[in-house]
Write a protein that holds these residues in place. Structure first.
Motif, PDB file in Angstrom:
ATOM      1  N   ASP A 282      72.390 109.222  23.000  1.00 41.00           N
ATOM      2  CA  ASP A 282      72.006 110.580  23.361  1.00 41.00           C
ATOM      3  C   ASP A 282      71.705 110.581  24.855  1.00 41.00           C
ATOM      4  O   ASP A 282      70.940 109.738  25.328  1.00 41.00           O
ATOM      5  CB  ASP A 282      70.756 111.023  22.591  1.00 41.00           C
ATOM      6  N   TRP A 283      72.276 111.523  25.586  1.00 45.55           N
ATOM      7  CA  TRP A 283      72.150 111.531  27.047  1.00 45.55           C
ATOM      8  C   TRP A 283      71.464 112.815  27.505  1.00 45.55           C
ATOM      9  O   TRP A 283      71.905 113.914  27.178  1.00 45.55           O
ATOM     10  CB  TRP A 283      73.543 111.407  27.661  1.00 45.55           C
ATOM     11  N   VAL A 284      70.368 112.655  28.251  1.00 47.06           N
ATOM     12  CA  VAL A 284      69.695 113.782  28.880  1.00 47.06           C
ATOM     13  C   VAL A 284      69.609 113.521  30.383  1.00 47.06           C
ATOM     14  O   VAL A 284      69.715 112.381  30.832  1.00 47.06           O
ATOM     15  CB  VAL A 284      68.286 114.015  28.294  1.00 47.06           C
ATOM     16  N   LYS A 285      69.387 114.591  31.160  1.00 51.20           N
ATOM     17  CA  LYS A 285      69.524 114.481  32.605  1.00 51.20           C
ATOM     18  C   LYS A 285      68.232 114.750  33.384  1.00 51.20           C
ATOM     19  O   LYS A 285      68.254 114.805  34.608  1.00 51.20           O
ATOM     20  CB  LYS A 285      70.636 115.419  33.087  1.00 51.20           C
ATOM     21  N   ASP A 286      67.114 114.911  32.693  1.00 53.07           N
ATOM     22  CA  ASP A 286      65.836 115.069  33.403  1.00 53.07           C
ATOM     23  C   ASP A 286      64.697 114.581  32.519  1.00 53.07           C
ATOM     24  O   ASP A 286      64.848 114.404  31.304  1.00 53.07           O
ATOM     25  CB  ASP A 286      65.614 116.520  33.843  1.00 53.07           C
ATOM     26  N   GLY A 287      63.543 114.377  33.139  1.00 52.26           N
ATOM     27  CA  GLY A 287      62.419 113.792  32.430  1.00 52.26           C
ATOM     28  C   GLY A 287      61.830 114.671  31.353  1.00 52.26           C
ATOM     29  O   GLY A 287      61.367 114.176  30.315  1.00 52.26           O
ATOM     30  N   VAL A 288      61.836 115.988  31.556  1.00 55.87           N
ATOM     31  CA  VAL A 288      61.278 116.894  30.551  1.00 55.87           C
ATOM     32  C   VAL A 288      62.144 116.895  29.297  1.00 55.87           C
ATOM     33  O   VAL A 288      61.640 116.860  28.167  1.00 55.87           O
ATOM     34  CB  VAL A 288      61.138 118.319  31.125  1.00 55.87           C
ATOM     35  N   ALA A 289      63.458 116.933  29.486  1.00 60.17           N
ATOM     36  CA  ALA A 289      64.366 116.881  28.334  1.00 60.17           C
ATOM     37  C   ALA A 289      64.215 115.561  27.595  1.00 60.17           C
ATOM     38  O   ALA A 289      64.282 115.514  26.356  1.00 60.17           O
ATOM     39  CB  ALA A 289      65.813 117.071  28.798  1.00 60.17           C
ATOM     40  N   ALA A 290      64.004 114.472  28.337  1.00 62.41           N
ATOM     41  CA  ALA A 290      63.810 113.167  27.706  1.00 62.41           C
ATOM     42  C   ALA A 290      62.515 113.139  26.898  1.00 62.41           C
ATOM     43  O   ALA A 290      62.475 112.581  25.794  1.00 62.41           O
ATOM     44  CB  ALA A 290      63.777 112.075  28.773  1.00 62.41           C
ATOM     45  N   ASP A 291      61.463 113.744  27.437  1.00 60.11           N
ATOM     46  CA  ASP A 291      60.181 113.798  26.737  1.00 60.11           C
ATOM     47  C   ASP A 291      60.328 114.525  25.404  1.00 60.11           C
ATOM     48  O   ASP A 291      59.812 114.084  24.368  1.00 60.11           O
ATOM     49  CB  ASP A 291      59.153 114.491  27.625  1.00 60.11           C
ATOM     50  N   LEU A 292      61.071 115.625  25.407  1.00 61.96           N
ATOM     51  CA  LEU A 292      61.305 116.381  24.170  1.00 61.96           C
ATOM     52  C   LEU A 292      62.137 115.569  23.186  1.00 61.96           C
ATOM     53  O   LEU A 292      61.852 115.551  21.984  1.00 61.96           O
ATOM     54  CB  LEU A 292      62.007 117.700  24.495  1.00 61.96           C
TER      55      LEU A 292
ATOM     56  N   LEU B 122      64.365 111.286  38.735  1.00 64.04           N
ATOM     57  CA  LEU B 122      64.805 112.349  37.835  1.00 64.04           C
ATOM     58  C   LEU B 122      64.226 113.695  38.241  1.00 64.04           C
ATOM     59  O   LEU B 122      63.118 113.765  38.782  1.00 64.04           O
ATOM     60  CB  LEU B 122      64.364 112.039  36.394  1.00 64.04           C
ATOM     61  N   PRO B 123      64.942 114.796  37.939  1.00 63.93           N
ATOM     62  CA  PRO B 123      64.382 116.137  38.156  1.00 63.93           C
ATOM     63  C   PRO B 123      63.267 116.444  37.156  1.00 63.93           C
ATOM     64  O   PRO B 123      63.208 115.866  36.078  1.00 63.93           O
ATOM     65  CB  PRO B 123      65.587 117.068  37.910  1.00 63.93           C
ATOM     66  N   ARG B 124      62.388 117.350  37.543  1.00 66.66           N
ATOM     67  CA  ARG B 124      61.329 117.939  36.714  1.00 66.66           C
ATOM     68  C   ARG B 124      60.218 116.973  36.340  1.00 66.66           C
ATOM     69  O   ARG B 124      59.043 117.298  36.457  1.00 66.66           O
ATOM     70  CB  ARG B 124      61.900 118.584  35.439  1.00 66.66           C
ATOM     71  N   LEU B 125      60.557 115.771  35.906  1.00 67.40           N
ATOM     72  CA  LEU B 125      59.554 114.749  35.603  1.00 67.40           C
ATOM     73  C   LEU B 125      60.159 113.402  35.943  1.00 67.40           C
ATOM     74  O   LEU B 125      61.222 113.060  35.432  1.00 67.40           O
ATOM     75  CB  LEU B 125      59.159 114.797  34.120  1.00 67.40           C
ATOM     76  N   SER B 126      59.497 112.651  36.810  1.00 72.35           N
ATOM     77  CA  SER B 126      60.062 111.375  37.271  1.00 72.35           C
ATOM     78  C   SER B 126      60.133 110.359  36.134  1.00 72.35           C
ATOM     79  O   SER B 126      59.461 110.504  35.099  1.00 72.35           O
ATOM     80  CB  SER B 126      59.202 110.804  38.398  1.00 72.35           C
ATOM     81  N   GLY B 127      60.939 109.322  36.358  1.00 76.52           N
ATOM     82  CA  GLY B 127      61.035 108.268  35.360  1.00 76.52           C
ATOM     83  C   GLY B 127      59.705 107.596  35.104  1.00 76.52           C
ATOM     84  O   GLY B 127      59.331 107.340  33.954  1.00 76.52           O
ATOM     85  N   LEU B 128      58.959 107.308  36.180  1.00 73.42           N
ATOM     86  CA  LEU B 128      57.645 106.686  36.008  1.00 73.42           C
ATOM     87  C   LEU B 128      56.680 107.629  35.306  1.00 73.42           C
ATOM     88  O   LEU B 128      55.867 107.201  34.476  1.00 73.42           O
ATOM     89  CB  LEU B 128      57.076 106.265  37.361  1.00 73.42           C
ATOM     90  N   GLY B 129      56.768 108.928  35.613  1.00 74.14           N
ATOM     91  CA  GLY B 129      55.909 109.898  34.936  1.00 74.14           C
ATOM     92  C   GLY B 129      56.198 109.953  33.450  1.00 74.14           C
ATOM     93  O   GLY B 129      55.280 110.002  32.622  1.00 74.14           O
ATOM     94  N   LEU B 130      57.482 109.930  33.102  1.00 75.50           N
ATOM     95  CA  LEU B 130      57.864 109.921  31.692  1.00 75.50           C
ATOM     96  C   LEU B 130      57.388 108.647  31.010  1.00 75.50           C
ATOM     97  O   LEU B 130      56.860 108.683  29.892  1.00 75.50           O
ATOM     98  CB  LEU B 130      59.380 110.033  31.571  1.00 75.50           C
ATOM     99  N   LEU B 131      57.562 107.508  31.681  1.00 77.10           N
ATOM    100  CA  LEU B 131      57.155 106.231  31.108  1.00 77.10           C
ATOM    101  C   LEU B 131      55.652 106.199  30.833  1.00 77.10           C
ATOM    102  O   LEU B 131      55.204 105.761  29.764  1.00 77.10           O
ATOM    103  CB  LEU B 131      57.546 105.103  32.063  1.00 77.10           C
TER     104      LEU B 131
END
Length: 222
Positions: A28-38, A54-63
């Motif tokens: 599954d491929w998403v292109k920004d941190g918010v979409a990944a969080d969802l 990443l746009p909207r939410l950085s990779g470190l922020g998501l992690l």
């Protein structure tokens, strides 16, 4: 095994998705941190491949958000940032591995397989349950020393059952782990794949737990 790819570069993301699919992963491929969080809130993933910029939410922020929520899914950071400080921040932030672009797709797949093995408590590259042996890297399986002719989906199903030997997996869990977004799945698809596997293995190696799902018992010793 189903993966989440978080990458905002269209060309690179398309290449990674195709390469990992050839290696046997559902992606599954998403292109920004918010979409990944969802996606992480609603899907079950064996591992995450994560870019940092990443746009909207950085990779470190998501992690950080993942780990704060108790999400233990293995994360491999894949980024162009090659400074030691960035590596330290990524690994200390909760990542399990760190790769720098440009990279080799075969190495990426191998690292992901290693992360998934360790997350499931398996150290050896070969999975063995009773007289069934499975080699995820070579995409080979054998029963009583004889090669098994398995479809791509049958191999993926057997891999999941062996990784989770001794634990019951529901049809819904298996479906989520085997099928990526956009892949059509019939209502009885898992039952059909289990039926085909049973015809190629000994009776009793894959058990039905009524009302729950399927179980591959751990081999007994002694």
């Amino acid at each position: 095994m189903r993966m989440l790819l978080v990458e905002d570069d269209n060309l690179l993301g398309d290449g990674i998705q195709a390469g990992l699919a050839q290696a046997g992963f559902g992606v599954d491929w998403v292109k920004d941190g918010v979409a990944a969080d969802l996606a992480l809130e609603t899907g079950q993933y064996a591992a995450v491949v994560l870019d940092l910029g990443l746009p909207r939410l950085s990779g470190l922020g998501l992690l950080r958000r993942m780990r704060a929520a108790g999400n233990k899914v293995p994360v491999l950071i894949l980024t162009a940032r090659d400074a030691i400080e960035d590596r330290i921040k990524g690994l200390d932030g909760g990542a399990d591995d760190y790769m720098v672009k440009p990279f080799d797709l075969h190495e990426l797949a191998a690292r992901l397989r290693a992360l998934i093995r360790r997350s499931r408590g398996e150290a050896a590259p070969l999975l063995c349950v009773g007289e069934v042996e499975l080699d995820p890297a070579a995409r080979r399986a054998a029963f009583k020393g004889k090669p098994l002719e398995l479809s791509t989906r049958e191999f993926a199903l057997l891999h999941e059952l062996m990784l989770n030997a001794g634990h019951v997996l529901s049809r819904e869990q298996l479906g989520e782990r085997l099928y990526a977004w956009g892949e059509e799945i019939e209502s009885n698809a898992i039952d059909v794949h289990v039926h085909h596997l049973r015809r190629k293995l000994a009776s009793g190696l894959i058990r039905t737990v009524r009302g729950v799902g399927y179980l591959m018992p751990r081999a007994r010793h002694g």
